[in-house]
Scaffold this active site. Structure first.
Site, PDB file in Angstrom:
ATOM      1  N   HIS A 197     -16.898 -21.313  75.049  1.00  0.00           N
ATOM      2  CA  HIS A 197     -16.314 -20.024  74.296  1.00  0.00           C
ATOM      3  C   HIS A 197     -16.825 -18.916  75.201  1.00  0.00           C
ATOM      4  CE1 HIS A 197     -15.121 -17.045  71.466  1.00  0.00           C
ATOM      5  NE2 HIS A 197     -16.263 -16.512  71.470  1.00  0.00           N
ATOM      6  N   LYS A 248     -24.196  -5.049  67.154  1.00  0.00           N
ATOM      7  CA  LYS A 248     -23.537  -5.503  66.272  1.00  0.00           C
ATOM      8  C   LYS A 248     -23.687  -5.082  64.872  1.00  0.00           C
ATOM      9  CE  LYS A 248     -21.271  -9.238  65.239  1.00  0.00           C
ATOM     10  NZ  LYS A 248     -20.328 -10.777  65.361  1.00  0.00           N
ATOM     11  N   ASN A 250     -14.125  -7.955  70.005  1.00  0.00           N
ATOM     12  CA  ASN A 250     -13.135  -8.875  70.525  1.00  0.00           C
ATOM     13  C   ASN A 250     -12.864  -8.488  72.054  1.00  0.00           C
ATOM     14  OD1 ASN A 250     -13.251 -10.985  68.575  1.00  0.00           O
ATOM     15  ND2 ASN A 250     -11.698  -9.376  67.341  1.00  0.00           N
ATOM     16  N   ARG A 254     -14.487  -2.690  64.103  1.00  0.00           N
ATOM     17  CA  ARG A 254     -15.083  -4.191  64.510  1.00  0.00           C
ATOM     18  C   ARG A 254     -14.151  -4.927  65.638  1.00  0.00           C
ATOM     19  NH1 ARG A 254     -17.780  -8.513  60.622  1.00  0.00           N
ATOM     20  NH2 ARG A 254     -18.236 -10.094  62.100  1.00  0.00           N
ATOM     21  N   LYS A 285     -18.584 -13.424  59.844  1.00  0.00           N
ATOM     22  CA  LYS A 285     -17.440 -14.036  59.915  1.00  0.00           C
ATOM     23  C   LYS A 285     -17.715 -15.602  60.329  1.00  0.00           C
ATOM     24  CE  LYS A 285     -14.428 -10.673  62.705  1.00  0.00           C
ATOM     25  NZ  LYS A 285     -13.841 -10.472  64.037  1.00  0.00           N
ATOM     26  N   HIS A 330     -11.853 -11.558  74.003  1.00  0.00           N
ATOM     27  CA  HIS A 330     -11.223 -12.546  73.213  1.00  0.00           C
ATOM     28  C   HIS A 330      -9.909 -12.886  73.148  1.00  0.00           C
ATOM     29  CE1 HIS A 330     -15.438 -12.122  72.349  1.00  0.00           C
ATOM     30  NE2 HIS A 330     -15.568 -13.055  71.538  1.00  0.00           N
ATOM     31  N   ARG A 378     -16.883 -21.636  44.980  1.00  0.00           N
ATOM     32  CA  ARG A 378     -16.551 -20.439  45.393  1.00  0.00           C
ATOM     33  C   ARG A 378     -17.698 -19.432  45.815  1.00  0.00           C
ATOM     34  NH1 ARG A 378     -14.114 -20.998  40.260  1.00  0.00           N
ATOM     35  NH2 ARG A 378     -12.058 -21.853  40.647  1.00  0.00           N
ATOM     36  N   GLU A 420     -13.196  -5.601  59.639  1.00  0.00           N
ATOM     37  CA  GLU A 420     -12.333  -5.478  60.840  1.00  0.00           C
ATOM     38  C   GLU A 420     -10.963  -4.656  60.657  1.00  0.00           C
ATOM     39  OE1 GLU A 420     -12.764  -8.282  63.742  1.00  0.00           O
ATOM     40  OE2 GLU A 420     -10.627  -7.976  64.388  1.00  0.00           O
ATOM     41  N   HIS A 442      -9.410 -16.489  73.959  1.00  0.00           N
ATOM     42  CA  HIS A 442      -9.005 -17.537  72.772  1.00  0.00           C
ATOM     43  C   HIS A 442      -7.754 -18.185  73.181  1.00  0.00           C
ATOM     44  CE1 HIS A 442     -11.210 -15.434  69.130  1.00  0.00           C
ATOM     45  NE2 HIS A 442     -11.948 -16.093  70.034  1.00  0.00           N
ATOM     46  N   GLU A 458     -21.390 -12.779  76.163  1.00  0.00           N
ATOM     47  CA  GLU A 458     -21.567 -11.935  75.105  1.00  0.00           C
ATOM     48  C   GLU A 458     -22.505 -10.914  74.868  1.00  0.00           C
ATOM     49  OE1 GLU A 458     -19.010 -12.222  72.895  1.00  0.00           O
ATOM     50  OE2 GLU A 458     -18.404 -14.441  72.303  1.00  0.00           O
TER      51      GLU A 458
END
Ligand code: NAD
Ligand code: GLY
Length: 370
Positions: free
Chosen positions: A271, A233, A251, A247, A149, A254, A127, A243, A258, A191
Protein backbone atom coordinates in the site's frame (compact mmCIF):
# COMPACT_ATOMS: atom_id res chain seq x y z
CA UNK A 1 9.48 8.81 39.51
CA UNK A 2 9.36 5.08 38.88
CA UNK A 3 8.09 3.39 35.70
CA UNK A 4 4.69 2.53 37.13
CA UNK A 5 3.69 6.04 38.27
CA UNK A 6 4.87 8.33 35.44
CA UNK A 7 2.24 8.57 32.72
CA UNK A 8 3.18 7.03 29.38
CA UNK A 9 3.66 9.53 26.54
CA UNK A 10 0.30 9.89 24.81
CA UNK A 11 -1.56 12.08 22.34
CA UNK A 12 -5.29 12.67 22.63
CA UNK A 13 -7.69 12.19 19.73
CA UNK A 14 -11.05 13.94 20.14
CA UNK A 15 -13.87 13.09 17.72
CA UNK A 16 -17.67 12.99 17.92
CA UNK A 17 -17.31 9.19 17.70
CA UNK A 18 -15.10 9.04 20.80
CA UNK A 19 -12.04 10.46 22.54
CA UNK A 20 -8.98 8.30 23.10
CA UNK A 21 -5.23 8.23 23.65
CA UNK A 22 -2.48 7.22 21.28
CA UNK A 23 0.22 5.77 23.54
CA UNK A 24 3.64 5.90 21.89
CA UNK A 25 6.46 4.23 23.80
CA UNK A 26 9.18 1.67 23.36
CA UNK A 27 8.19 -1.31 25.51
CA UNK A 28 4.50 -0.31 25.74
CA UNK A 29 3.38 -3.92 25.16
CA UNK A 30 4.82 -5.01 28.49
CA UNK A 31 3.98 -1.83 30.39
CA UNK A 32 0.90 -2.23 32.63
CA UNK A 33 0.06 1.48 32.21
CA UNK A 34 -0.67 0.91 28.52
CA UNK A 35 -3.52 -1.46 29.37
CA UNK A 36 -5.07 0.12 32.47
CA UNK A 37 -8.50 1.74 32.28
CA UNK A 38 -9.83 0.02 29.16
CA UNK A 39 -13.50 -1.06 29.07
CA UNK A 40 -14.22 -3.91 31.47
CA UNK A 41 -15.33 -7.26 30.00
CA UNK A 42 -15.16 -10.97 30.66
CA UNK A 43 -13.44 -11.66 27.38
CA UNK A 44 -10.82 -10.08 25.18
CA UNK A 45 -9.93 -11.37 21.72
CA UNK A 46 -6.58 -10.66 20.09
CA UNK A 47 -6.97 -10.61 16.31
CA UNK A 48 -3.62 -11.00 14.59
CA UNK A 49 -2.11 -12.90 11.70
CA UNK A 50 0.18 -15.87 11.23
CA UNK A 51 3.25 -13.62 10.81
CA UNK A 52 2.77 -11.24 13.73
CA UNK A 53 1.14 -13.50 16.32
CA UNK A 54 4.24 -15.70 16.83
CA UNK A 55 6.25 -12.52 17.54
CA UNK A 56 4.00 -10.58 19.90
CA UNK A 57 0.71 -12.33 20.78
CA UNK A 58 2.02 -14.15 23.86
CA UNK A 59 3.36 -10.86 25.28
CA UNK A 60 0.04 -9.12 24.67
CA UNK A 61 -1.92 -12.05 26.09
CA UNK A 62 0.17 -11.82 29.26
CA UNK A 63 -0.34 -8.06 29.51
CA UNK A 64 -4.12 -8.42 29.18
CA UNK A 65 -4.48 -11.38 31.56
CA UNK A 66 -4.96 -9.21 34.69
CA UNK A 67 -7.89 -7.42 33.04
CA UNK A 68 -9.95 -10.19 31.38
CA UNK A 69 -11.01 -13.66 32.57
CA UNK A 70 -10.38 -15.04 29.08
CA UNK A 71 -8.04 -13.74 26.39
CA UNK A 72 -8.25 -15.75 23.18
CA UNK A 73 -6.15 -15.41 20.04
CA UNK A 74 -7.31 -15.58 16.45
CA UNK A 75 -4.66 -15.83 13.73
CA UNK A 76 -5.82 -14.74 10.29
CA UNK A 77 -3.94 -15.35 7.06
CA UNK A 78 -1.34 -12.67 6.30
CA UNK A 79 -1.57 -10.23 3.43
CA UNK A 80 -3.56 -7.51 1.69
CA UNK A 81 -5.14 -10.15 -0.55
CA UNK A 82 -6.89 -11.52 2.56
CA UNK A 83 -8.59 -8.21 3.45
CA UNK A 84 -11.89 -9.74 2.32
CA UNK A 85 -15.38 -10.81 3.40
CA UNK A 86 -14.14 -14.39 3.72
CA UNK A 87 -11.46 -13.43 6.24
CA UNK A 88 -13.81 -11.09 8.08
CA UNK A 89 -16.18 -14.03 8.52
CA UNK A 90 -13.40 -15.94 10.29
CA UNK A 91 -13.48 -13.20 12.94
CA UNK A 92 -17.25 -13.50 13.36
CA UNK A 93 -16.94 -17.32 13.49
CA UNK A 94 -14.41 -16.98 16.30
CA UNK A 95 -16.43 -14.41 18.25
CA UNK A 96 -19.65 -16.42 18.05
CA UNK A 97 -17.86 -19.72 18.65
CA UNK A 98 -16.23 -18.29 21.79
CA UNK A 99 -19.46 -16.91 23.21
CA UNK A 100 -18.29 -13.30 22.97
CA UNK A 101 -20.87 -10.79 24.18
CA UNK A 102 -21.43 -7.08 23.54
CA UNK A 103 -18.75 -6.08 26.03
CA UNK A 104 -15.99 -8.24 24.54
CA UNK A 105 -12.99 -6.09 23.61
CA UNK A 106 -11.10 -6.85 20.39
CA UNK A 107 -7.39 -6.10 20.15
CA UNK A 108 -5.98 -5.60 16.63
CA UNK A 109 -2.35 -6.78 16.77
CA UNK A 110 -0.63 -6.20 13.44
CA UNK A 111 -0.36 -3.82 10.53
CA UNK A 112 -3.03 -1.85 8.74
CA UNK A 113 -4.68 -4.92 7.24
CA UNK A 114 -5.35 -6.45 10.66
CA UNK A 115 -6.29 -3.03 12.11
CA UNK A 116 -8.79 -2.27 9.35
CA UNK A 117 -10.39 -5.72 9.45
CA UNK A 118 -10.56 -5.96 13.25
CA UNK A 119 -12.03 -2.47 13.43
CA UNK A 120 -14.66 -3.36 10.85
CA UNK A 121 -15.48 -6.60 12.69
CA UNK A 122 -15.80 -4.58 15.93
CA UNK A 123 -18.09 -2.08 14.19
CA UNK A 124 -20.40 -4.88 13.01
CA UNK A 125 -20.36 -7.57 15.70
CA UNK A 126 -23.57 -7.25 17.71
CA UNK A 127 -23.86 -3.78 16.11
CA UNK A 128 -20.65 -2.60 17.71
CA UNK A 129 -18.15 -3.72 20.33
CA UNK A 130 -15.08 -1.86 21.64
CA UNK A 131 -11.66 -2.40 20.11
CA UNK A 132 -8.07 -1.35 20.70
CA UNK A 133 -5.45 -0.81 18.02
CA UNK A 134 -2.01 -2.31 18.68
CA UNK A 135 -0.22 -1.37 15.44
CA UNK A 136 3.06 -3.14 14.67
CA UNK A 137 4.04 -1.59 11.31
CA UNK A 138 5.29 1.95 10.80
CA UNK A 139 2.41 2.56 8.42
CA UNK A 140 -0.15 1.46 10.98
CA UNK A 141 1.49 3.46 13.79
CA UNK A 142 1.50 6.71 11.81
CA UNK A 143 -1.79 6.38 9.97
CA UNK A 144 -4.19 3.43 9.82
CA UNK A 145 -4.58 2.83 13.58
CA UNK A 146 -5.73 6.42 14.19
CA UNK A 147 -9.02 7.95 13.10
CA UNK A 148 -11.51 5.10 13.04
CA UNK A 149 -11.60 4.23 9.34
CA UNK A 150 -12.15 0.49 9.04
CA UNK A 151 -12.72 -1.52 5.87
CA UNK A 152 -12.19 -4.49 3.62
CA UNK A 153 -11.38 -4.41 -0.09
CA UNK A 154 -13.69 -5.22 -2.99
CA UNK A 155 -12.17 -6.58 -6.21
CA UNK A 156 -13.39 -3.39 -7.90
CA UNK A 157 -12.06 -0.95 -5.35
CA UNK A 158 -9.85 -0.59 -2.32
CA UNK A 159 -11.43 -0.19 1.15
CA UNK A 160 -14.85 0.12 -0.45
CA UNK A 161 -16.80 -1.74 2.24
CA UNK A 162 -16.34 -0.37 5.73
CA UNK A 163 -17.42 1.79 8.65
CA UNK A 164 -16.22 4.59 10.88
CA UNK A 165 -15.57 3.08 14.30
CA UNK A 166 -13.13 4.74 16.69
CA UNK A 167 -10.84 2.58 18.81
CA UNK A 168 -10.77 2.86 22.61
CA UNK A 169 -7.01 3.38 22.52
CA UNK A 170 -4.03 3.05 20.20
CA UNK A 171 -0.93 1.47 21.72
CA UNK A 172 2.23 1.86 19.63
CA UNK A 173 5.19 -0.10 20.93
CA UNK A 174 8.18 1.22 19.01
CA UNK A 175 10.10 -1.98 19.77
CA UNK A 176 7.78 -3.94 17.46
CA UNK A 177 9.34 -2.08 14.53
CA UNK A 178 12.64 -3.90 15.20
CA UNK A 179 11.30 -6.99 13.40
CA UNK A 180 9.70 -5.13 10.49
CA UNK A 181 11.23 -5.97 7.08
CA UNK A 182 13.04 -3.00 5.47
CA UNK A 183 10.60 -2.92 2.52
CA UNK A 184 7.70 -2.49 4.97
CA UNK A 185 9.60 0.26 6.83
CA UNK A 186 10.04 2.16 3.55
CA UNK A 187 6.34 1.70 2.74
CA UNK A 188 5.50 3.21 6.14
CA UNK A 189 7.83 6.13 5.44
CA UNK A 190 5.66 6.97 2.43
CA UNK A 191 2.76 7.74 4.79
CA UNK A 192 5.10 9.73 7.08
CA UNK A 193 6.27 11.79 4.11
CA UNK A 194 2.63 12.40 3.15
CA UNK A 195 2.08 14.62 6.19
CA UNK A 196 4.74 17.11 5.08
CA UNK A 197 3.27 18.23 1.73
CA UNK A 198 -0.31 18.25 3.04
CA UNK A 199 0.17 19.89 6.43
CA UNK A 200 3.67 20.77 7.60
CA UNK A 201 6.43 22.10 5.34
CA UNK A 202 8.94 22.07 8.22
CA UNK A 203 8.24 18.39 8.84
CA UNK A 204 8.97 17.67 5.17
CA UNK A 205 12.36 19.38 5.57
CA UNK A 206 12.99 17.44 8.79
CA UNK A 207 12.26 14.12 7.04
CA UNK A 208 14.65 15.02 4.21
CA UNK A 209 17.39 15.83 6.74
CA UNK A 210 16.78 12.80 8.96
CA UNK A 211 16.12 10.19 6.28
CA UNK A 212 19.38 8.25 6.87
CA UNK A 213 18.50 8.00 10.57
CA UNK A 214 14.93 6.95 9.80
CA UNK A 215 16.07 4.27 7.36
CA UNK A 216 18.58 3.04 9.97
CA UNK A 217 15.72 2.86 12.54
CA UNK A 218 17.27 5.40 14.88
CA UNK A 219 14.96 5.30 17.90
CA UNK A 220 14.73 9.07 18.46
CA UNK A 221 14.14 9.81 14.79
CA UNK A 222 11.39 7.19 14.53
CA UNK A 223 9.75 8.39 17.75
CA UNK A 224 9.64 11.97 16.42
CA UNK A 225 8.34 10.86 13.01
CA UNK A 226 5.57 8.77 14.60
CA UNK A 227 4.66 11.43 17.15
CA UNK A 228 4.45 14.28 14.62
CA UNK A 229 2.52 12.14 12.12
CA UNK A 230 0.01 11.15 14.81
CA UNK A 231 -0.31 14.79 15.93
CA UNK A 232 -1.21 15.86 12.41
CA UNK A 233 -3.59 12.95 11.91
CA UNK A 234 -5.29 13.59 15.27
CA UNK A 235 -5.67 17.29 14.38
CA UNK A 236 -7.26 16.51 11.00
CA UNK A 237 -9.54 13.76 12.28
CA UNK A 238 -10.56 15.91 15.25
CA UNK A 239 -11.93 18.51 12.84
CA UNK A 240 -13.49 16.18 10.29
CA UNK A 241 -14.06 12.64 11.55
CA UNK A 242 -16.33 11.56 8.67
CA UNK A 243 -14.43 13.18 5.80
CA UNK A 244 -16.96 15.86 4.98
CA UNK A 245 -14.06 17.98 3.73
CA UNK A 246 -10.64 18.46 5.34
CA UNK A 247 -9.93 14.77 6.07
CA UNK A 248 -9.71 14.06 2.35
CA UNK A 249 -6.22 15.66 2.35
CA UNK A 250 -4.99 12.52 4.13
CA UNK A 251 -5.62 10.75 0.83
CA UNK A 252 -2.77 12.57 -0.94
CA UNK A 253 -1.41 10.07 -3.48
CA UNK A 254 -4.18 7.57 -2.76
CA UNK A 255 -6.33 8.22 -5.86
CA UNK A 256 -3.53 7.10 -8.17
CA UNK A 257 -2.26 4.63 -5.55
CA UNK A 258 -5.52 2.78 -4.98
CA UNK A 259 -5.92 2.39 -8.75
CA UNK A 260 -2.45 0.79 -8.91
CA UNK A 261 -3.31 -1.62 -6.09
CA UNK A 262 -6.66 -2.61 -7.62
CA UNK A 263 -5.25 -2.98 -11.14
CA UNK A 264 -2.29 -5.15 -10.16
CA UNK A 265 -4.22 -7.24 -7.64
CA UNK A 266 -4.07 -6.53 -3.90
CA UNK A 267 -0.72 -7.39 -2.35
CA UNK A 268 1.41 -7.03 -5.51
CA UNK A 269 2.62 -3.57 -4.58
CA UNK A 270 2.56 -2.67 -0.88
CA UNK A 271 0.00 0.00 0.00
CA UNK A 272 2.73 2.48 0.95
CA UNK A 273 4.55 1.83 -2.33
CA UNK A 274 1.42 2.58 -4.33
CA UNK A 275 0.86 5.73 -2.25
CA UNK A 276 4.47 6.83 -2.88
CA UNK A 277 4.09 6.59 -6.64
CA UNK A 278 0.64 8.18 -6.32
CA UNK A 279 2.06 11.15 -4.35
CA UNK A 280 4.58 11.78 -7.10
CA UNK A 281 1.84 11.61 -9.75
CA UNK A 282 -0.41 13.93 -7.72
CA UNK A 283 2.53 16.33 -7.31
CA UNK A 284 3.11 16.24 -11.07
CA UNK A 285 -0.59 16.93 -11.65
CA UNK A 286 -0.35 19.87 -9.23
CA UNK A 287 2.56 21.23 -11.28
CA UNK A 288 0.69 20.78 -14.58
CA UNK A 289 -2.19 22.76 -13.09
CA UNK A 290 0.26 25.54 -12.20
CA UNK A 291 -0.16 25.08 -8.45
CA UNK A 292 3.47 24.21 -7.63
CA UNK A 293 6.71 24.60 -9.58
CA UNK A 294 8.35 21.54 -11.21
CA UNK A 295 11.02 21.88 -8.51
CA UNK A 296 8.53 20.56 -5.95
CA UNK A 297 7.91 17.45 -8.07
CA UNK A 298 11.66 16.89 -8.39
CA UNK A 299 12.02 17.30 -4.63
CA UNK A 300 9.33 14.66 -3.95
CA UNK A 301 10.88 12.30 -6.49
CA UNK A 302 14.34 12.62 -4.92
CA UNK A 303 12.98 11.94 -1.42
CA UNK A 304 10.91 8.92 -2.46
CA UNK A 305 13.84 7.48 -4.43
CA UNK A 306 16.11 7.84 -1.41
CA UNK A 307 13.61 5.65 0.48
CA UNK A 308 13.78 3.04 -2.28
CA UNK A 309 10.09 3.64 -3.04
CA UNK A 310 8.72 3.27 -6.58
CA UNK A 311 8.30 6.44 -8.64
CA UNK A 312 7.28 4.79 -11.95
CA UNK A 313 3.74 3.48 -12.25
CA UNK A 314 3.03 0.01 -13.64
CA UNK A 315 1.81 0.00 -17.26
CA UNK A 316 -1.88 -0.35 -16.44
CA UNK A 317 -3.01 1.72 -19.43
CA UNK A 318 -4.37 5.28 -19.18
CA UNK A 319 -8.00 4.31 -19.82
CA UNK A 320 -7.97 1.58 -17.15
CA UNK A 321 -6.17 3.90 -14.70
CA UNK A 322 -8.84 6.56 -15.15
CA UNK A 323 -11.67 4.02 -14.99
CA UNK A 324 -10.36 2.71 -11.65
CA UNK A 325 -9.90 6.23 -10.27
CA UNK A 326 -13.57 6.99 -10.99
CA UNK A 327 -14.46 4.36 -8.33
CA UNK A 328 -12.44 6.31 -5.73
CA UNK A 329 -14.47 7.34 -2.66
CA UNK A 330 -13.69 11.03 -3.31
CA UNK A 331 -15.25 10.88 -6.79
CA UNK A 332 -18.51 12.79 -7.11
CA UNK A 333 -20.95 11.94 -9.91
CA UNK A 334 -18.15 10.07 -11.70
CA UNK A 335 -15.82 13.10 -11.54
CA UNK A 336 -12.45 12.20 -10.05
CA UNK A 337 -11.25 14.57 -7.33
CA UNK A 338 -7.54 14.70 -6.51
CA UNK A 339 -5.64 15.84 -3.46
CA UNK A 340 -3.24 18.42 -4.90
CA UNK A 341 -0.48 20.52 -3.39
CA UNK A 342 -0.63 24.33 -3.59
CA UNK A 343 2.58 24.82 -1.63
CA UNK A 344 4.51 22.51 0.69
CA UNK A 345 2.23 22.18 3.73
CA UNK A 346 -1.00 23.13 1.91
CA UNK A 347 -3.29 20.69 0.10
CA UNK A 348 -6.55 21.20 -1.77
CA UNK A 349 -9.06 18.77 -3.24
CA UNK A 350 -10.32 19.38 -6.76
CA UNK A 351 -11.03 17.86 -10.17
CA UNK A 352 -8.56 18.04 -13.07
CA UNK A 353 -9.05 17.80 -16.83
CA UNK A 354 -8.79 14.19 -18.09
CA UNK A 355 -6.20 15.28 -20.67
CA UNK A 356 -3.81 16.47 -17.94
CA UNK A 357 -4.40 13.33 -15.87
CA UNK A 358 -3.62 11.22 -18.95
CA UNK A 359 -0.39 13.18 -19.52
CA UNK A 360 0.69 12.52 -15.95
CA UNK A 361 -0.07 8.79 -16.27
CA UNK A 362 1.89 8.63 -19.53
CA UNK A 363 4.87 10.58 -18.15
CA UNK A 364 5.09 8.27 -15.14
CA UNK A 365 4.99 4.97 -17.01
CA UNK A 366 1.31 4.16 -16.45
CA UNK A 367 0.28 3.99 -20.11
CA UNK A 368 0.14 0.51 -21.65
CA UNK A 369 3.30 -0.30 -23.62
CA UNK A 370 2.49 -0.26 -27.34
P1 NAD B 1 0.13 -5.05 6.53
O1 NAD B 1 -0.87 -4.98 7.59
O2 NAD B 1 -0.10 -6.02 5.42
O3 NAD B 1 1.54 -5.34 7.20
C1 NAD B 1 2.66 -5.45 6.38
C2 NAD B 1 3.40 -6.79 6.59
O4 NAD B 1 4.21 -6.70 7.75
C3 NAD B 1 2.50 -7.99 6.78
O5 NAD B 1 3.07 -9.11 6.16
C4 NAD B 1 2.51 -8.16 8.29
O6 NAD B 1 2.21 -9.47 8.71
C5 NAD B 1 3.93 -7.79 8.62
N1 NAD B 1 4.17 -7.28 9.97
C6 NAD B 1 3.38 -6.46 10.68
N2 NAD B 1 4.00 -6.07 11.79
C7 NAD B 1 5.21 -6.67 11.80
C8 NAD B 1 6.32 -6.67 12.69
N3 NAD B 1 6.33 -5.87 13.76
N4 NAD B 1 7.38 -7.43 12.39
C9 NAD B 1 7.40 -8.18 11.25
N5 NAD B 1 6.41 -8.23 10.36
C10 NAD B 1 5.32 -7.46 10.64
O7 NAD B 1 0.36 -3.62 5.83
P2 NAD B 1 0.43 -2.13 6.41
O8 NAD B 1 1.35 -1.44 5.52
O9 NAD B 1 0.69 -2.12 7.87
O10 NAD B 1 -1.06 -1.59 6.20
C11 NAD B 1 -1.60 -1.44 4.91
C12 NAD B 1 -3.10 -1.44 5.05
O11 NAD B 1 -3.52 -0.34 5.83
C13 NAD B 1 -3.81 -1.32 3.71
O12 NAD B 1 -4.84 -2.26 3.64
C14 NAD B 1 -4.39 0.09 3.74
O13 NAD B 1 -5.56 0.20 3.00
C15 NAD B 1 -4.62 0.28 5.20
N6 NAD B 1 -4.67 1.68 5.61
C16 NAD B 1 -5.75 2.10 6.33
C17 NAD B 1 -5.81 3.39 6.79
C18 NAD B 1 -6.95 3.83 7.68
O14 NAD B 1 -7.09 5.03 7.94
N7 NAD B 1 -7.75 2.93 8.17
C19 NAD B 1 -4.79 4.30 6.49
C20 NAD B 1 -3.69 3.84 5.75
C21 NAD B 1 -3.64 2.52 5.32
N1 GLY C 1 -5.68 7.40 5.74
C1 GLY C 1 -6.74 8.27 5.35
C2 GLY C 1 -7.62 8.65 6.48
O1 GLY C 1 -7.48 8.19 7.59
O2 GLY C 1 -8.50 9.43 6.27
Amino acid sequence: MNRSSAPLPALRVCTPGGNYDIVIARGALTDPRAWAGLPAAQQAVIVSNVAVAPLYAATLQQALAPHYARVSLLQLPDGEEHKTWETLNLVFDHLLGSGCDRKTVLFALGGGVIGDMTGFAAACYMRGVPFVQVPTTLLAQVDSSVGGKTAINHPRGKNMIGAFHQPQRVVCDLATLDTLPQRELAAGLAEVIKYGPIADADFLGWIEAKLPALLARDADALAHAIGRSCEIKAWVVGQDEREAGLRAILNFGHTFGHAIEAALGYGQWLHGEAVACGMLMASALSARLGLVPQGFVDRMQALLERCGLPTRAPAIGSARFIELMRIDKKAEGGEIRFVLIEAPGHAIVRAAPDALVREVIECHGGARAS
